[in-house]
Design a protein around this motif. Structure first.
Motif, PDB file in Angstrom:
ATOM      1  N   ILE A  62      46.555  41.047  51.086  1.00  0.00           N
ATOM      2  CA  ILE A  62      46.574  41.785  49.819  1.00  0.00           C
ATOM      3  C   ILE A  62      45.139  41.855  49.310  1.00  0.00           C
ATOM      4  CG2 ILE A  62      47.582  41.902  47.502  1.00  0.00           C
ATOM      5  CD1 ILE A  62      49.747  39.919  48.495  1.00  0.00           C
ATOM      6  N   GLY A  63      44.718  43.032  48.902  1.00  0.00           N
ATOM      7  CA  GLY A  63      43.350  43.197  48.393  1.00  0.00           C
ATOM      8  C   GLY A  63      43.180  42.525  47.038  1.00  0.00           C
ATOM      9  N   GLY A  64      42.060  42.806  46.404  1.00  0.00           N
ATOM     10  CA  GLY A  64      41.778  42.179  45.117  1.00  0.00           C
ATOM     11  C   GLY A  64      41.291  43.172  44.080  1.00  0.00           C
ATOM     12  N   ILE A  67      41.743  43.231  40.318  1.00  0.00           N
ATOM     13  CA  ILE A  67      41.102  42.205  39.488  1.00  0.00           C
ATOM     14  C   ILE A  67      39.577  42.338  39.542  1.00  0.00           C
ATOM     15  CG2 ILE A  67      40.826  39.708  39.125  1.00  0.00           C
ATOM     16  CD1 ILE A  67      43.672  39.418  40.402  1.00  0.00           C
ATOM     17  N   PHE A  68      39.045  42.382  40.760  1.00  0.00           N
ATOM     18  CA  PHE A  68      37.579  42.452  40.869  1.00  0.00           C
ATOM     19  C   PHE A  68      37.158  42.999  42.221  1.00  0.00           C
ATOM     20  CE2 PHE A  68      33.212  41.015  41.213  1.00  0.00           C
ATOM     21  CZ  PHE A  68      32.740  41.241  39.931  1.00  0.00           C
ATOM     22  N   ARG A  69      36.210  43.907  42.206  1.00  0.00           N
ATOM     23  CA  ARG A  69      35.619  44.430  43.446  1.00  0.00           C
ATOM     24  C   ARG A  69      34.136  44.124  43.455  1.00  0.00           C
ATOM     25  NH1 ARG A  69      38.942  49.028  43.602  1.00  0.00           N
ATOM     26  NH2 ARG A  69      40.299  48.858  45.411  1.00  0.00           N
ATOM     27  N   ALA A 143      41.598  35.524  50.638  1.00  0.00           N
ATOM     28  CA  ALA A 143      40.128  35.384  50.627  1.00  0.00           C
ATOM     29  C   ALA A 143      39.459  36.216  51.714  1.00  0.00           C
ATOM     30  CB  ALA A 143      39.702  33.914  50.714  1.00  0.00           C
ATOM     31  N   GLY A 144      40.105  37.292  52.083  1.00  0.00           N
ATOM     32  CA  GLY A 144      39.499  38.242  53.031  1.00  0.00           C
ATOM     33  C   GLY A 144      39.110  37.577  54.330  1.00  0.00           C
ATOM     34  N   THR A 145      37.917  37.938  54.817  1.00  0.00           N
ATOM     35  CA  THR A 145      37.397  37.315  56.035  1.00  0.00           C
ATOM     36  C   THR A 145      36.650  36.024  55.701  1.00  0.00           C
ATOM     37  OG1 THR A 145      35.308  38.472  55.831  1.00  0.00           O
ATOM     38  CG2 THR A 145      37.023  39.591  57.110  1.00  0.00           C
ATOM     39  N   ASN A 147      33.819  36.241  54.236  1.00  0.00           N
ATOM     40  CA  ASN A 147      32.410  36.665  54.252  1.00  0.00           C
ATOM     41  C   ASN A 147      32.179  37.844  53.315  1.00  0.00           C
ATOM     42  OD1 ASN A 147      31.384  35.074  56.658  1.00  0.00           O
ATOM     43  ND2 ASN A 147      33.169  36.128  57.501  1.00  0.00           N
ATOM     44  N   PRO A 148      31.039  37.801  52.607  1.00  0.00           N
ATOM     45  CA  PRO A 148      30.707  38.971  51.791  1.00  0.00           C
ATOM     46  C   PRO A 148      30.421  40.194  52.666  1.00  0.00           C
ATOM     47  CG  PRO A 148      28.920  37.368  51.761  1.00  0.00           C
ATOM     48  CD  PRO A 148      30.051  36.736  52.498  1.00  0.00           C
ATOM     49  N   TYR A 149      30.366  41.338  52.054  1.00  0.00           N
ATOM     50  CA  TYR A 149      30.076  42.627  52.713  1.00  0.00           C
ATOM     51  C   TYR A 149      31.230  43.114  53.580  1.00  0.00           C
ATOM     52  CZ  TYR A 149      25.341  41.939  51.074  1.00  0.00           C
ATOM     53  OH  TYR A 149      24.250  41.731  50.271  1.00  0.00           O
ATOM     54  N   PHE A 150      32.392  42.457  53.501  1.00  0.00           N
ATOM     55  CA  PHE A 150      33.555  42.978  54.214  1.00  0.00           C
ATOM     56  C   PHE A 150      34.611  43.389  53.188  1.00  0.00           C
ATOM     57  CE2 PHE A 150      31.598  40.481  57.585  1.00  0.00           C
ATOM     58  CZ  PHE A 150      31.756  41.326  58.673  1.00  0.00           C
TER      59      PHE A 150
END
Ligand code: UDP
Length: 248
Positions: A62-64, A67-69, A143-145, A147-150
């Motif tokens: 599930i994305g985020g 709430i915040f991008r 928490a995605g991957t 890593n930032p930038y993904f």
């Protein structure tokens, strides 16, 4: 794929054994424009349960964005990686909300985070996640991957590859991939089928380019369907309804 009806109370046949469901954070906000709308979370949880009832093993990301991008934070002057970590934390909140709704329906669910937060949820350990799936627990990868930038589209593709899912089901507001925005153009045409290369070359906006390239390289089809259609997810799993399949 087998196609059957539910008129005689028989559940529809599906050939899928393990799938990834990707939804954006915005899918959870209802008409509020921001945050979590519990009745909407509960409605989606019922859709997930109806597929779980067929015996299909379910992974979710599930994305985020409700709430915040990270990108919008950095556009307003925040340091990008910090903003991205905030986006990843937002996905954990959404995952916990979905876990709560699913467990209310009696569906055992694990939230598995790419960033350790042991008091809140499990860390990502691939073999452990596979075991949960085998035991028919829904696994929500948060928490995605890590890593930032993904994006969470890439996270969904990565986890789907690691979990050996047969397909990624991308639930959206529209019932597939169109040549132009169907909300703004009455003559927009929906594709039944497109290739990964078409999506990339024509910037068809299914998922971001890194996610599409990863899915292509791992032969992982993406099925884009409407999450607003009641019973839609279960129907698509049985080969019914309208959708676009993105594959090789
Ligand atoms: N994010 C990240 N790395 C990832 C996944 C997500 O940094 O592997 C951050 C990024 O800032 C993103 C935010 O988390 O904007 C929310 O994810 P996304 O935009 O994919 O959510 P969605 O659009 O699906 O709701």
């Amino acid at each position: 794929m087998d196609v059957s009806t539910e008129t005689d109370n028989q559940p529809p046949a599906t050939t899928y054994k393990r799938v990834m469901l990707k939804i954006s954070g915005e899918a959870l906000m209802g008409d509020q424009g921001f945050g979590l709308h519990p009745p909407t979370v509960q409605r989606i949880a019922r859709e997930v349960k109806s597929v779980h009832d067929l015996g299909v093993e379910i992974c979710m990301v599930i994305g985020g964005g409700n709430i915040f991008r990270g990108l919008s934070g950095s556009a307003q002057g925040m340091e990008r990686t910090t903003a991205d970590y905030m986006g990843m934390l937002a996905t954990v909140m959404n995952a916990l909300a979905m876990q709560s709704a699913l467990e209310d329906l009696g569906v055992f669910t694990r939230v598995i985070s790419a960033i350790r937060m042991d008091e809140v949820c499990e860390p990502y350990i691939r073999r452990r996640a596979v075991r949960h799936l085998e035991k028919k627990r829904v696994c929500i990868f948060a928490a995605g991957t890590g890593n930032p930038y993904f994006t969470t589209d890439t996270a969904a593709t990565l986890r789907a590859s690691e979990m050996k899912c047969e397909a990624i089901f991308k639930g959206t507001k529209v019932d597939g991939v169109y040549d132009k925005d169907p909300a703004r153009h009455a003559d927009a045409k929906r594709y039944d089928h497109v290739t990964f290369d078409d999506v990339l070359a024509r910037r068809l906006g299914v998922m971001d380019a890194s996610a599409i390239a990863l899915a292509r390289d791992n032969n992982l089809p993406i099925i884009v369907f409407s999450l607003d259609e009641p019973g839609g997810f279960r129907g698509i799993l049985a080969g019914r309804g309208t959708y676009t399949k993105v594959e090789g």
